[in-house]
Design an enzyme around this catalytic site. Structure first.
Site, PDB file in Angstrom:
ATOM      1  N   GLY A 138      49.050 -22.132  10.523  1.00  0.00           N
ATOM      2  CA  GLY A 138      48.000 -23.035  11.012  1.00  0.00           C
ATOM      3  C   GLY A 138      48.606 -24.257  11.672  1.00  0.00           C
ATOM      4  O   GLY A 138      48.098 -25.369  11.550  1.00  0.00           O
ATOM      5  N   ARG A 150      47.161 -27.008  15.396  1.00  0.00           N
ATOM      6  CA  ARG A 150      46.272 -28.188  15.490  1.00  0.00           C
ATOM      7  C   ARG A 150      46.361 -29.012  14.209  1.00  0.00           C
ATOM      8  O   ARG A 150      46.887 -28.544  13.198  1.00  0.00           O
ATOM      9  CB  ARG A 150      44.806 -27.752  15.655  1.00  0.00           C
ATOM     10  CG  ARG A 150      44.529 -27.032  16.932  1.00  0.00           C
ATOM     11  CD  ARG A 150      43.044 -26.768  17.113  1.00  0.00           C
ATOM     12  NE  ARG A 150      42.551 -25.655  16.312  1.00  0.00           N
ATOM     13  CZ  ARG A 150      41.622 -25.766  15.346  1.00  0.00           C
ATOM     14  NH1 ARG A 150      41.089 -26.938  15.076  1.00  0.00           N
ATOM     15  NH2 ARG A 150      41.239 -24.710  14.672  1.00  0.00           N
ATOM     16  N   VAL A 160      46.487 -15.088   9.007  1.00  0.00           N
ATOM     17  CA  VAL A 160      47.277 -14.986   7.770  1.00  0.00           C
ATOM     18  C   VAL A 160      46.609 -14.106   6.713  1.00  0.00           C
ATOM     19  O   VAL A 160      47.271 -13.578   5.829  1.00  0.00           O
ATOM     20  CB  VAL A 160      47.601 -16.377   7.156  1.00  0.00           C
ATOM     21  CG1 VAL A 160      48.574 -17.155   8.028  1.00  0.00           C
ATOM     22  CG2 VAL A 160      46.336 -17.172   6.860  1.00  0.00           C
ATOM     23  N   ASN A 173      49.928 -23.912   5.508  1.00  0.00           N
ATOM     24  CA  ASN A 173      48.947 -24.939   5.873  1.00  0.00           C
ATOM     25  C   ASN A 173      47.618 -24.354   6.347  1.00  0.00           C
ATOM     26  O   ASN A 173      46.591 -25.030   6.265  1.00  0.00           O
ATOM     27  CB  ASN A 173      49.562 -25.820   6.974  1.00  0.00           C
ATOM     28  CG  ASN A 173      48.542 -26.689   7.662  1.00  0.00           C
ATOM     29  OD1 ASN A 173      48.146 -27.725   7.139  1.00  0.00           O
ATOM     30  ND2 ASN A 173      48.083 -26.257   8.843  1.00  0.00           N
ATOM     31  N   SER A 213      44.301 -29.526  -1.507  1.00  0.00           N
ATOM     32  CA  SER A 213      43.301 -30.542  -1.153  1.00  0.00           C
ATOM     33  C   SER A 213      42.885 -31.292  -2.402  1.00  0.00           C
ATOM     34  O   SER A 213      42.996 -30.758  -3.519  1.00  0.00           O
ATOM     35  CB  SER A 213      42.069 -29.859  -0.552  1.00  0.00           C
ATOM     36  OG  SER A 213      40.982 -30.757  -0.495  1.00  0.00           O
ATOM     37  N   TYR A 260      36.074 -23.387  -1.466  1.00  0.00           N
ATOM     38  CA  TYR A 260      37.263 -24.135  -1.019  1.00  0.00           C
ATOM     39  C   TYR A 260      38.038 -24.675  -2.236  1.00  0.00           C
ATOM     40  O   TYR A 260      39.275 -24.580  -2.281  1.00  0.00           O
ATOM     41  CB  TYR A 260      36.785 -25.268  -0.118  1.00  0.00           C
ATOM     42  CG  TYR A 260      37.853 -26.060   0.594  1.00  0.00           C
ATOM     43  CD1 TYR A 260      38.620 -25.493   1.612  1.00  0.00           C
ATOM     44  CD2 TYR A 260      38.061 -27.402   0.289  1.00  0.00           C
ATOM     45  CE1 TYR A 260      39.577 -26.241   2.288  1.00  0.00           C
ATOM     46  CE2 TYR A 260      39.006 -28.154   0.958  1.00  0.00           C
ATOM     47  CZ  TYR A 260      39.762 -27.576   1.961  1.00  0.00           C
ATOM     48  OH  TYR A 260      40.706 -28.327   2.623  1.00  0.00           O
ATOM     49  N   LYS A 314      41.825 -23.746  -3.189  1.00  0.00           N
ATOM     50  CA  LYS A 314      42.862 -24.786  -3.203  1.00  0.00           C
ATOM     51  C   LYS A 314      43.458 -24.984  -4.597  1.00  0.00           C
ATOM     52  O   LYS A 314      44.643 -25.314  -4.723  1.00  0.00           O
ATOM     53  CB  LYS A 314      42.294 -26.097  -2.657  1.00  0.00           C
ATOM     54  CG  LYS A 314      41.929 -26.045  -1.172  1.00  0.00           C
ATOM     55  CD  LYS A 314      43.123 -25.683  -0.308  1.00  0.00           C
ATOM     56  CE  LYS A 314      42.882 -25.932   1.176  1.00  0.00           C
ATOM     57  NZ  LYS A 314      44.027 -25.540   2.006  1.00  0.00           N
ATOM     58  N   ILE A 357      41.502 -36.372   5.944  1.00  0.00           N
ATOM     59  CA  ILE A 357      42.465 -36.593   7.025  1.00  0.00           C
ATOM     60  C   ILE A 357      41.777 -36.320   8.370  1.00  0.00           C
ATOM     61  O   ILE A 357      41.021 -35.350   8.510  1.00  0.00           O
ATOM     62  CB  ILE A 357      43.682 -35.642   6.862  1.00  0.00           C
ATOM     63  CG1 ILE A 357      44.313 -35.770   5.459  1.00  0.00           C
ATOM     64  CG2 ILE A 357      44.717 -35.907   7.964  1.00  0.00           C
ATOM     65  CD1 ILE A 357      44.920 -37.100   5.115  1.00  0.00           C
TER      66      ILE A 357
HETATM   67  P1  NDP Z   1      42.168 -27.715  11.466  1.00  0.00           P
HETATM   68  O1  NDP Z   1      40.880 -26.978  11.393  1.00  0.00           O
HETATM   69  O2  NDP Z   1      42.262 -28.929  12.303  1.00  0.00           O
HETATM   70  O3  NDP Z   1      43.350 -26.700  11.894  1.00  0.00           O
HETATM   71  C1  NDP Z   1      43.485 -25.500  11.201  1.00  0.00           C
HETATM   72  C2  NDP Z   1      44.657 -24.710  11.733  1.00  0.00           C
HETATM   73  O4  NDP Z   1      44.758 -23.529  10.923  1.00  0.00           O
HETATM   74  C3  NDP Z   1      44.467 -24.230  13.156  1.00  0.00           C
HETATM   75  O5  NDP Z   1      45.713 -24.218  13.837  1.00  0.00           O
HETATM   76  C4  NDP Z   1      43.965 -22.789  12.983  1.00  0.00           C
HETATM   77  O6  NDP Z   1      44.305 -21.892  14.039  1.00  0.00           O
HETATM   78  C5  NDP Z   1      44.715 -22.382  11.747  1.00  0.00           C
HETATM   79  N1  NDP Z   1      44.070 -21.287  11.033  1.00  0.00           N
HETATM   80  C6  NDP Z   1      42.831 -21.227  10.514  1.00  0.00           C
HETATM   81  N2  NDP Z   1      42.596 -20.027   9.964  1.00  0.00           N
HETATM   82  C7  NDP Z   1      43.733 -19.306  10.142  1.00  0.00           C
HETATM   83  C8  NDP Z   1      44.125 -17.982   9.821  1.00  0.00           C
HETATM   84  N3  NDP Z   1      43.293 -17.145   9.177  1.00  0.00           N
HETATM   85  N4  NDP Z   1      45.375 -17.565  10.181  1.00  0.00           N
HETATM   86  C9  NDP Z   1      46.223 -18.386  10.834  1.00  0.00           C
HETATM   87  N5  NDP Z   1      45.903 -19.660  11.165  1.00  0.00           N
HETATM   88  C10 NDP Z   1      44.673 -20.099  10.826  1.00  0.00           C
HETATM   89  O7  NDP Z   1      42.516 -28.047   9.924  1.00  0.00           O
HETATM   90  P2  NDP Z   1      43.289 -29.297   9.291  1.00  0.00           P
HETATM   91  O8  NDP Z   1      44.486 -29.608  10.077  1.00  0.00           O
HETATM   92  O9  NDP Z   1      42.310 -30.349   8.971  1.00  0.00           O
HETATM   93  O10 NDP Z   1      43.717 -28.650   7.890  1.00  0.00           O
HETATM   94  C11 NDP Z   1      44.994 -28.111   7.644  1.00  0.00           C
HETATM   95  C12 NDP Z   1      45.110 -27.786   6.164  1.00  0.00           C
HETATM   96  O11 NDP Z   1      44.926 -28.989   5.417  1.00  0.00           O
HETATM   97  C13 NDP Z   1      44.057 -26.806   5.668  1.00  0.00           C
HETATM   98  O12 NDP Z   1      44.609 -25.954   4.699  1.00  0.00           O
HETATM   99  C14 NDP Z   1      43.019 -27.707   5.038  1.00  0.00           C
HETATM  100  O13 NDP Z   1      42.290 -27.031   4.047  1.00  0.00           O
HETATM  101  C15 NDP Z   1      43.902 -28.802   4.461  1.00  0.00           C
HETATM  102  N6  NDP Z   1      43.221 -30.060   4.228  1.00  0.00           N
HETATM  103  C16 NDP Z   1      42.606 -30.745   5.238  1.00  0.00           C
HETATM  104  C17 NDP Z   1      41.974 -31.931   4.978  1.00  0.00           C
HETATM  105  C18 NDP Z   1      41.302 -32.761   6.033  1.00  0.00           C
HETATM  106  O14 NDP Z   1      40.629 -33.743   5.676  1.00  0.00           O
HETATM  107  N7  NDP Z   1      41.453 -32.470   7.298  1.00  0.00           N
HETATM  108  C19 NDP Z   1      41.925 -32.497   3.621  1.00  0.00           C
HETATM  109  C20 NDP Z   1      42.614 -31.688   2.630  1.00  0.00           C
HETATM  110  C21 NDP Z   1      43.232 -30.533   2.938  1.00  0.00           C
HETATM  111  P3  NDP Z   1      43.576 -21.975  15.503  1.00  0.00           P
HETATM  112  O15 NDP Z   1      44.098 -23.241  16.121  1.00  0.00           O
HETATM  113  O16 NDP Z   1      44.010 -20.772  16.223  1.00  0.00           O
HETATM  114  O17 NDP Z   1      42.112 -22.032  15.219  1.00  0.00           O
END
Ligand code: NDP
Length: 242
Positions: A11, A14, A63, A89, A141, A154, A158, A187
């Site tokens: 992931g 982004r 994944v 991630n 998380s 979720y 987590k 975040i």
């Molecule tokens: P985003 O939605 O901004 O980005 C998610 C990323 O994960 C993207 O690159 C996406 O790919 C990829 N992704 C999603 N599903 C899959 C999959 N099945 N296989 C491969 N890649 C995948 O999320 P965040 O950056 O906000 O979150 C990142 C991590 O941090 C997550 O695990 C989230 O649960 C955790 N988190 C986030 C918080 C927040 O407030 N933002 C707080 C606590 C934890 P693509 O670009 O192709 O869509």
């Protein structure tokens, strides 16, 4: 076989994953950038990785898809000797009250986080154990640690990540591989674009949401030799929420 130091970030195209990929590139790692579908975001991140002084490559697969993960990872593992870092991630949300939650929303959140963790960690860990060196950090998380209405799927995913990481950390500690978890609070990424930020800020002692880079720096520390005596731990990055 290529003997560059390699970090795999799932992931990573982004949000928090992108910040982690760029941070680890700054520390000299060649980045294997996994993502699900957004090629353009992945290209932008690769550009940022190069600006940070390193290089990397895209690894597009879901994944939670065991077959796709295995095919891509076997290729990577056959080409690179020193896979030193894995950051689990990739994660998604599909919020809703448990009693109303469609099966699909329960399954895809659990599958992305826990099946994803299994599908990626197992083959990479085998390589790290053969090298007697490696660090795995998984992104949990605050929802995996405290109650959060509307996030039973979720939270379960987590919290599962934390429990699995602790047990595996104990299994591999003597062989030189460390395994830790980072638990971010709120975040600033696309994931929280619909969240009621102003209301949530009231429960954050620092009264602001965090930046992806603030998570990435902790991940970089945990992956470095500066954290050589830290394993099986959960580090919160949440502005003092609890
Ligand atoms: P985003 O939605 O901004 O980005 C998610 C990323 O994960 C993207 O690159 C996406 O790919 C990829 N992704 C999603 N599903 C899959 C999959 N099945 N296989 C491969 N890649 C995948 O999320 P965040 O950056 O906000 O979150 C990142 C991590 O941090 C997550 O695990 C989230 O649960 C955790 N988190 C986030 C918080 C927040 O407030 N933002 C707080 C606590 C934890 P693509 O670009 O192709 O869509």
């Amino acid at each position: 076989m290529n003997d560059q130091k390699v970090a795999i970030v799932t992931g990573g195209a982004r949000g928090i994953g992108r910040a982690i990929a760029v941070e680890l590139a700054g520390a000299g790692y060649y980045i294997i950038l996994n993502y699900k579908s957004n090629d353009q975001a992945a290209e932008e991140t690769l550009e940022m990785i190069r600006k940070a002084g390193s290089d990397g490559e895209k690894a597009r697969f879901d994944v939670s898809d065991a077959t796709a993960a295995e095919a891509c990872l076997q290729d990577i593992l056959s080409r690179f000797k020193n896979i030193e870092i894995l950051v689990n991630n990739a994660g998604i949300t599909a919020d809703g009250l448990f009693i109303m939650m469609p099966d699909e929303d329960w399954n895809r959140v659990i599958d992305t986080t826990l099946k994803g963790f299994y599908n990626v960690t197992k083959p990479v860990l085998k390589k790290m154990l053969r090298n007697k060196r490696g660090s795995v950090v998984s992104i949990s998380s605050v929802a995996g640690l405290v109650a959060n209405r509307g996030q039973a799927n979720y939270s379960a995913a987590k919290a599962g990540l934390i429990a699995a990481s602790r047990s595996i950390a104990a299994e591999v500690a003597r062989i030189g591989v460390r395994m830790n978890v980072v638990a971010p609070g709120l975040i600033e990424t696309e994931m929280i674009k619909d969240a009621p930020i102003d209301r949530i800020k009231d429960v954050i002692p620092m009264a602001r949401i965090g930046k992806p880079e603030e998570v990435a720096k902790v991940v970089r520390f945990l992956c470095s030799d500066d954290a050589s005596y830290i394993t099986g731990q959960v580090i919160s990055v949440n502005g003092g929420m609890f």
